[in-house]
Scaffold this motif. Sequence first.
Motif, PDB file in Angstrom:
ATOM      1  N   UNK A  96      51.745  98.733  13.289  1.00 33.80           N
ATOM      2  CA  UNK A  96      51.259  97.888  14.397  1.00 33.80           C
ATOM      3  C   UNK A  96      51.879  98.310  15.730  1.00 33.80           C
ATOM      4  N   UNK A  97      53.174  98.590  15.726  1.00 33.72           N
ATOM      5  CA  UNK A  97      53.856  99.004  16.962  1.00 33.72           C
ATOM      6  C   UNK A  97      53.302 100.325  17.468  1.00 33.72           C
ATOM      7  N   UNK A  98      53.048 101.249  16.543  1.00 31.72           N
ATOM      8  CA  UNK A  98      52.531 102.557  16.957  1.00 31.72           C
ATOM      9  C   UNK A  98      51.117 102.449  17.499  1.00 31.72           C
ATOM     10  N   UNK A  99      50.282 101.639  16.864  1.00 27.59           N
ATOM     11  CA  UNK A  99      48.917 101.457  17.369  1.00 27.59           C
ATOM     12  C   UNK A  99      48.955 100.819  18.750  1.00 27.59           C
ATOM     13  N   UNK A 100      49.785  99.813  18.918  1.00 26.59           N
ATOM     14  CA  UNK A 100      49.916  99.174  20.230  1.00 26.59           C
ATOM     15  C   UNK A 100      50.360 100.194  21.271  1.00 26.59           C
TER      16      UNK A 100
END
Length: 117
Positions: free
Chosen positions: A56-60
């Motif tokens: 999730x952090x990487x996609x954000x």
Amino acid sequence: MIYATEQDYKDFTGQTAPSNFARLADKVSKIVDRLTLNRIDQDDNNHIEAAKKAVCAQIEFELSIDDNLANMDNVSSFTVGSFSMNFGGDGQTFKKLCQEAYTYLFDQGLLYRGVSS
């Protein structure tokens, strides 16, 4: 394995998942698998939670840079005025992981490369 769902992303960021979420989640999950040497234990809730948060952090992060830099792997040289960049195309996906995603995996020992007893 894809580690995050659209609902996970919404819970993590407070934002609706993008229309290309499935593609991004698959791509980032594969990067997570490579970086962790496939050591995410499916029976360990801490591992699963770390992987989910990392995805999730990487996609954000990728969305914040408009996913444009992620597609520039093959650039070997680029200069505009005094600005210059050189992506050697060395395939080191490790450099692509944002600091927040890296921290989630690191904190669970999933990036450890040393010797175990």
